[in-house]
Design a protein around this motif. Sequence first.
Motif, mmCIF file in Angstrom:
data_model
loop_
_atom_site.group_PDB
_atom_site.id
_atom_site.type_symbol
_atom_site.label_atom_id
_atom_site.label_comp_id
_atom_site.label_asym_id
_atom_site.label_seq_id
_atom_site.Cartn_x
_atom_site.Cartn_y
_atom_site.Cartn_z
ATOM 1 N N ARG A 32 0.825 -1.214 0.000
ATOM 2 C CA ARG A 32 0.000 0.000 0.000
ATOM 3 C C ARG A 32 0.855 1.258 0.000
ATOM 4 N NH1 ARG A 32 -2.282 -0.906 4.481
ATOM 5 N NH2 ARG A 32 -3.781 -2.361 3.574
ATOM 6 N N HIS A 33 2.024 1.197 0.610
ATOM 7 C CA HIS A 33 2.890 2.373 0.700
ATOM 8 C C HIS A 33 3.973 2.393 -0.366
ATOM 9 C CE1 HIS A 33 0.957 2.516 4.670
ATOM 10 N NE2 HIS A 33 1.295 3.803 4.694
ATOM 11 N N GLY A 34 3.842 1.527 -1.369
ATOM 12 C CA GLY A 34 4.731 1.584 -2.518
ATOM 13 C C GLY A 34 6.105 0.968 -2.313
ATOM 14 N N LEU A 35 6.307 0.244 -1.229
ATOM 15 C CA LEU A 35 7.600 -0.396 -0.997
ATOM 16 C C LEU A 35 7.679 -1.750 -1.703
ATOM 17 C CD1 LEU A 35 7.993 0.513 2.772
ATOM 18 C CD2 LEU A 35 9.295 1.444 0.863
ATOM 19 N N LEU A 36 6.539 -2.303 -2.044
ATOM 20 C CA LEU A 36 6.450 -3.517 -2.855
ATOM 21 C C LEU A 36 5.469 -3.253 -3.987
ATOM 22 C CD1 LEU A 36 6.253 -6.569 -0.378
ATOM 23 C CD2 LEU A 36 8.089 -6.071 -1.991
ATOM 24 N N LYS A 37 5.582 -4.050 -5.048
ATOM 25 C CA LYS A 37 4.660 -3.934 -6.168
ATOM 26 C C LYS A 37 3.973 -5.268 -6.403
ATOM 27 C CE LYS A 37 7.527 -0.498 -8.559
ATOM 28 N NZ LYS A 37 8.318 -0.215 -9.805
ATOM 29 N N GLU A 38 2.737 -5.186 -6.844
ATOM 30 C CA GLU A 38 2.025 -6.402 -7.211
ATOM 31 C C GLU A 38 2.792 -7.119 -8.325
ATOM 32 O OE1 GLU A 38 -2.322 -7.872 -8.968
ATOM 33 O OE2 GLU A 38 -1.946 -5.739 -8.524
ATOM 34 N N GLY A 39 2.968 -8.422 -8.166
ATOM 35 C CA GLY A 39 3.682 -9.215 -9.151
ATOM 36 C C GLY A 39 5.175 -9.307 -8.904
ATOM 37 N N GLU A 40 5.682 -8.559 -7.911
ATOM 38 C CA GLU A 40 7.111 -8.595 -7.615
ATOM 39 C C GLU A 40 7.492 -9.967 -7.067
ATOM 40 O OE1 GLU A 40 10.428 -5.472 -5.944
ATOM 41 O OE2 GLU A 40 8.300 -5.150 -5.544
ATOM 42 N N THR A 41 8.669 -10.443 -7.445
ATOM 43 C CA THR A 41 9.122 -11.768 -7.045
ATOM 44 C C THR A 41 10.063 -11.674 -5.849
ATOM 45 O OG1 THR A 41 8.947 -12.622 -9.289
ATOM 46 C CG2 THR A 41 10.343 -13.853 -7.767
ATOM 47 N N LEU A 42 9.822 -12.540 -4.877
ATOM 48 C CA LEU A 42 10.682 -12.650 -3.703
ATOM 49 C C LEU A 42 11.379 -14.006 -3.734
ATOM 50 C CD1 LEU A 42 8.228 -11.328 -0.945
ATOM 51 C CD2 LEU A 42 9.908 -10.018 -2.257
ATOM 52 N N ALA A 43 12.565 -14.046 -3.146
ATOM 53 C CA ALA A 43 13.330 -15.293 -3.109
ATOM 54 C C ALA A 43 13.668 -15.657 -1.669
ATOM 55 C CB ALA A 43 14.619 -15.158 -3.914
ATOM 56 N N PHE A 44 13.602 -16.953 -1.382
ATOM 57 C CA PHE A 44 14.005 -17.497 -0.090
ATOM 58 C C PHE A 44 15.133 -18.472 -0.389
ATOM 59 C CE2 PHE A 44 12.572 -20.669 3.413
ATOM 60 C CZ PHE A 44 13.705 -20.384 4.150
ATOM 61 N N MET A 45 16.359 -18.058 -0.097
ATOM 62 C CA MET A 45 17.532 -18.853 -0.476
ATOM 63 C C MET A 45 18.131 -19.561 0.735
ATOM 64 S SD MET A 45 19.383 -16.258 -3.197
ATOM 65 C CE MET A 45 19.134 -14.810 -2.173
ATOM 66 N N ARG A 46 18.271 -20.869 0.608
ATOM 67 C CA ARG A 46 18.989 -21.648 1.624
ATOM 68 C C ARG A 46 20.402 -21.849 1.071
ATOM 69 N NH1 ARG A 46 15.514 -26.796 3.088
ATOM 70 N NH2 ARG A 46 16.654 -26.623 5.057
#
Length: 472
Positions: A32-46
Amino acid sequence: MTEPHDSRDREASSRASYLLDGRRVRVSDLLRHGLLKEGETLAFMRRRLGDTYKATVTGKGWLRLENGEEVRSPSRAAAIAVGGGSFDGWHAWTLDDGRTLDQLRQELLDSSVSQITDRDDEDSSAEPSVSATERHILLRRAAQQAESGEPVSVSVQDLLGWWGASGRGTVNERIEADLANHGLTTSPNFDKVPLATTVQLVRETLEKDLEEALDEPLALHLKTVPPADEVAPETGLTIGTLPSALGHGVVSVKPTATFEEAITLMTLHDFSQLPVLTGPYNLRGAVSWKSIARARHADPEASFSQAVMDAREVRYDHDLIDVLPILAESDFVLVRDQHNKIAGIVTAADVAQAYGDLASHFLLIGEMDRRLRQIIAGTFTFEEVSALCDPNTERLASFGDMTVGDYQRVLENPACWEQLGWPLDRKVFAAWLGEVRKIRNNVMHFNSSDPLPKADVDKIRNLNRLLRDYGE
């Protein structure tokens, strides 16, 4: 028409205050505050295992995993992605530029601080010396120190003061949310120990750091622990809130002790029982006057080990009500702290005193309620009272339906006060009654697991004394 700047500023400041005071930041807030965007990809790396998991930010601020499942909690999303386990999702999920969700969360909180106005700080429910802005700075520094391995130590009483509170209760959820927003928790849990206990503000992780946990076999993490933001807050007294549960350690003897050593210690400390330990973590049992007498009666030449009996133990965060059957059977339990060390002993007498203190508060409040009701019923008609308290509903059917708030409405009314005829100041009395009403509500609604501060008890006692003197 263009909205006035001061109106927009007040709205932004209000939203900022809301984020900084008592609610956990969510991924949807970042969106909502523009720090993330819809459709943005996040990664969880081990990294050490070479595994990488992906998630996409949805339009409602949830995380869509590669299997199509959508989850609101980052920690839950990480556990589901791996197939089980317990992870700090705010530190696990990263953007393409390497920033974690936690770093975005801190950006949002910092931005919110900059929008807080001086007026907002003045209107805060906290004490004037600890504004929302100052509290944010304290927590930010505490998070930095926890990250460097030098956590802040503070008493529970002083920690509550950061939120302008003198006792625990409804403020607990605000404290837990604000701590969580900075990736913090307390060790031991601030809600399960006496107010004088010193706690540390540590990282909100599980028993091990994230990287250590990721290196272990998956089988060790198959049981998924619900994330903090999905766990309902616990309520009720815990055994750790009793003063004797987590003191400065326990007086104990070793299994190789003599009767004379145990008897001397028990006499000097006025103890009825004594734990038998081989170290701070290793409980071997306990001796009591009864077990010593029984062993020597059965065998005048008995060794000390023959007097050692089994001893029950519980963790400091165990619900007190569940310990009552154990105390009824054993008269005492030994308490382990957050590090699993034997830290204290709780007896049936300790519990009786705790519940006795609580009962005395109810008795004081009951006397106050009864006297106020008698004074009002003996001075005014029910029609006069109901017109002041609740003229538009049928909530009040008799004087017995009145609340302390109703008493206050009647007695702060100038005409009623004059009819009462007391040579006292109406405004001062009404203000005092208002303070007592808040104390009464906390006690009667079980909003706090702590004993009432002496100052609060004295307020009720002094009011009852006044009512006895002027209400006869």
